[in-house]
Design an enzyme around this catalytic site. Structure first.
Site, short mmCIF file in Angstrom:
data_model
loop_
_atom_site.label_atom_id
_atom_site.label_comp_id
_atom_site.label_asym_id
_atom_site.label_seq_id
_atom_site.Cartn_x
_atom_site.Cartn_y
_atom_site.Cartn_z
N LEU A 1 38.97 37.76 32.53
CA LEU A 1 40.41 38.01 32.58
C LEU A 1 40.82 38.61 33.92
O LEU A 1 40.14 39.49 34.43
CB LEU A 1 40.80 39.02 31.49
CG LEU A 1 40.24 38.81 30.09
CD1 LEU A 1 40.55 40.01 29.21
CD2 LEU A 1 40.83 37.54 29.48
N LEU B 1 40.60 32.93 49.57
CA LEU B 1 40.32 32.81 51.00
C LEU B 1 41.44 33.47 51.77
O LEU B 1 41.65 33.17 52.94
CB LEU B 1 40.22 31.35 51.43
CG LEU B 1 38.85 30.67 51.37
CD1 LEU B 1 38.92 29.32 52.08
CD2 LEU B 1 37.75 31.53 51.98
N ASP C 1 39.35 53.67 19.56
CA ASP C 1 39.20 54.38 20.83
C ASP C 1 38.89 55.84 20.50
O ASP C 1 38.96 56.24 19.33
CB ASP C 1 40.50 54.27 21.66
CG ASP C 1 40.25 54.46 23.14
OD1 ASP C 1 40.20 53.47 23.87
OD2 ASP C 1 40.09 55.63 23.58
N CYS D 1 36.92 45.90 39.22
CA CYS D 1 35.84 44.96 38.91
C CYS D 1 35.06 44.51 40.14
O CYS D 1 33.84 44.71 40.21
CB CYS D 1 36.42 43.74 38.20
SG CYS D 1 37.34 44.21 36.74
N GLU E 1 33.94 38.58 29.76
CA GLU E 1 35.29 38.02 29.90
C GLU E 1 35.57 37.73 31.36
O GLU E 1 34.93 38.28 32.24
CB GLU E 1 36.32 38.98 29.31
CG GLU E 1 36.20 40.43 29.78
CD GLU E 1 36.67 40.67 31.18
OE1 GLU E 1 37.63 39.99 31.56
OE2 GLU E 1 36.11 41.53 31.88
N LYS F 1 46.61 45.19 43.60
CA LYS F 1 47.15 43.84 43.85
C LYS F 1 48.53 43.81 43.20
O LYS F 1 48.83 44.65 42.35
CB LYS F 1 46.24 42.75 43.29
CG LYS F 1 46.13 42.76 41.77
CD LYS F 1 45.32 41.57 41.28
CE LYS F 1 45.29 41.53 39.76
NZ LYS F 1 44.54 40.42 39.23
#
Ligand code: UGA
Length: 446
Positions: free
Chosen positions: A158, A255, A36, A265, A156, A325
């Site tokens: 994930l 749903l 990094d 994302c 990915e 979330k």
């Protein structure tokens, strides 16, 4: 490919995807060097203190011991590993198109160690990138190094909050490559899972990643639009969507109506598809509508609250949930955080609570937002409370105690998570996004 040579792996980028990839591969017995640019982040990673809340990740890193080490790209050269996984951010850039500048910098770093790079040093792009990126990266590396270095697209899938589990048992492994040997080498490396493997060209793999996230986002916007109509018609949104989802051709996941999708994302990938469509002269109308419905949900919850309170100025509002979330402390494009900001701008007196987000995790611009550690305390003196993230602590809120703490009686459910009967039994008025009338539907069990 000679598997002995696959022993050394480099992972560039110690964010979500990079750390899960690094830890997941080290857990399988491989020697992984994670890179990094941020010395503070690297120091924390060396202590196995990762910036994100991800079940099992720190323990698995600890268990990997010396097989997983952390390095600074500014201090160390590319170690010529068998596989270099690139997992740097590709943030939303101009007009929604992903910004690939960090990917370009990694390629430059790889090229700096040019001497021995060859087809034995496969580069794997794990970041979400538009179709054509791996082909471009391949040409770029060839131009910089003058040798043939395969570049594979390996997106990915994930999910935050269960990312390590998703790495161990992915739904599929998608390998896009113009070089068969490199694709098979990566497939062999991932042989610890029994997931189906799709080997295809790079653009197909790259676009499939966008397609997956866009489809999930579209379903959520569909659920939200249908739920709003259901509220207007006096129908029960949850039962209606449950009935739709029981068709095995449709399925019930993604749903769930609510305040809309967020995170790092889904919003970014939908915006990227809109932008790619414009560039390719193929307008992505469904994607545009998906975005619009999502934005509308956030605006509508504020309007619902403003209508019910007859104005927001000076009203005390508790925003319950800042993570995008439950199960994560990530606030990127979080509906709860955006709603809190807008309420502040509208003159409301805002207090927030979250099970995992503390004020030090908020962007500097949100310094004036008050984050209270206890949900009932956050409700003290509130005229209204909005549920933005369905943390169990909030879904199972003790409504009688909540009613005692609050000054007003208004609850706005931004996730269709509260039981209206329990709320009304405690003397509270529960409204949902699409309506400013209290709801009386019976709650539906899953
Ligand atoms: C998403 C995808 O689910 C992963 O497969 C993908 O790998 C990842 O993006 C990525 O590209 O890296 P994630 O961002 O962790 O994963 O979030 P999700 O769990 O998909 O949730 C996205 C948003 O949709 C959240 O705000 C969630 O609250 C919302 N949501 C989800 C709903 O509003 N309703 C639902 O029914 C489901």
């Amino acid at each position: 490919m000679d598997m002995a040579k696959t022993d050394l792996i480099a992972v560039v980028g110690c964010g979500y995807v990079g750390l899960v990839t690094a830890v997941g591969l080290a857990e399988q017995g491989m020697r992984v060097r994670a890179f990094d640019v941020d010395p503070v982040r690297l120091a924390a990673c060396r202590e196995h203190q990762f910036p994100m809340l991800e079940p099992g990740l720190e323990d698995a890193a600890r268990a990997a011991g010396d097989r997983l080490t952390f390095h600074n790209v500014r201090e160390e050269a590319w170690p010529h590993p068998a596989f270099t996984f690139i997992a740097v951010p590709t943030p939303q850039g101009d007009a929604g198109y992903p910004n690939l500048s960090m990917l370009r910098q990694v390629l430059m770093w790889i090229a700096d160690g040019r001497s021995r790079a060859s087809s034995e040093n496969v580069i794997v792009i794990r970041s979400t990138v538009p179709p054509g990126t791996a082909r471009w990266a391949h040409a770029e590396i060839e131009r910089l190094i003058g040798g043939e270095v395969p570049v594979v697209a390996n997106p990915e899938f994930l999910q935050e909050g269960r990312a390590l589990q998703d790495f161990r048992e992915p739904s599929r492994i998608l390998i896009g490559s113009e070089n068969r040997g490199a694709a098979e080498g990566l497939r062999d490396l991932m042989a610890f899972t029994s997931a189906p493997v799709i080997i295809t060209d790079t653009s197909t793999a790259e676009l499939a990643k966008y397609g997956s996230n866009a489809y999930l986002a579209m379903r959520i916007s569909f659920a939200n639009e249908m739920a709003r109509l259901a509220e207007r018609e006096g129908a029960d949104p949850l039962v209606m969507l449950q009935a739709v989802g029981l068709d095995p051709r449709i399925g019930s996941r993604y749903l769930k109506p609510g305040v809309g999708y967020g995170g790092s994302c889904l919003p970014k990938d939908v915006a990227a598809l809109v932008s790619m469509g414009s560039a390719a002269n193929e307008p992505m109308e469904l994607m545009r509508a998906t975005q619009e419905v999502n934005e509308l949900q956030r605006r509508r919850i504020i309007r619902t609250l403003a209508d019910a309170l007859e104005g927001l100025g000076g009203r005390r509002v508790a925003v319950l949930g800042l993570a995008f979330k439950p199960g994560t402390n990530d606030v990127r494009d979080s509906p709860g955080l955006q709603i809190a900001r807008e309420l502040l701008t509208a003159g409301a007196d805002v207090v927030t609570w979250d099970a995992a987000v503390t004020s030090d995790l908020l962007p500097a611009a949100d310094a004036e937002l008050s984050v209270i550690g206890d949900p009932l305390e956050a409700l003290r003196g509130a005229d209204a409370a909005i549920l933005c993230t369905e943390w169990p602590e909030i879904v199972d809120l003790d409504f009688s105690r909540a009613a005692e703490m609050m000054k007003g009686t208004l609850l706005v459910d931004g996730r269709y998570a509260w039981d209206p009967l329990r709320a009304s039994n405690a003397g509270l008025d529960l409204v949902r996004i699409g309506t400013s009338r209290p709801v009386r539907h019976a709650a539906v069990s899953a």
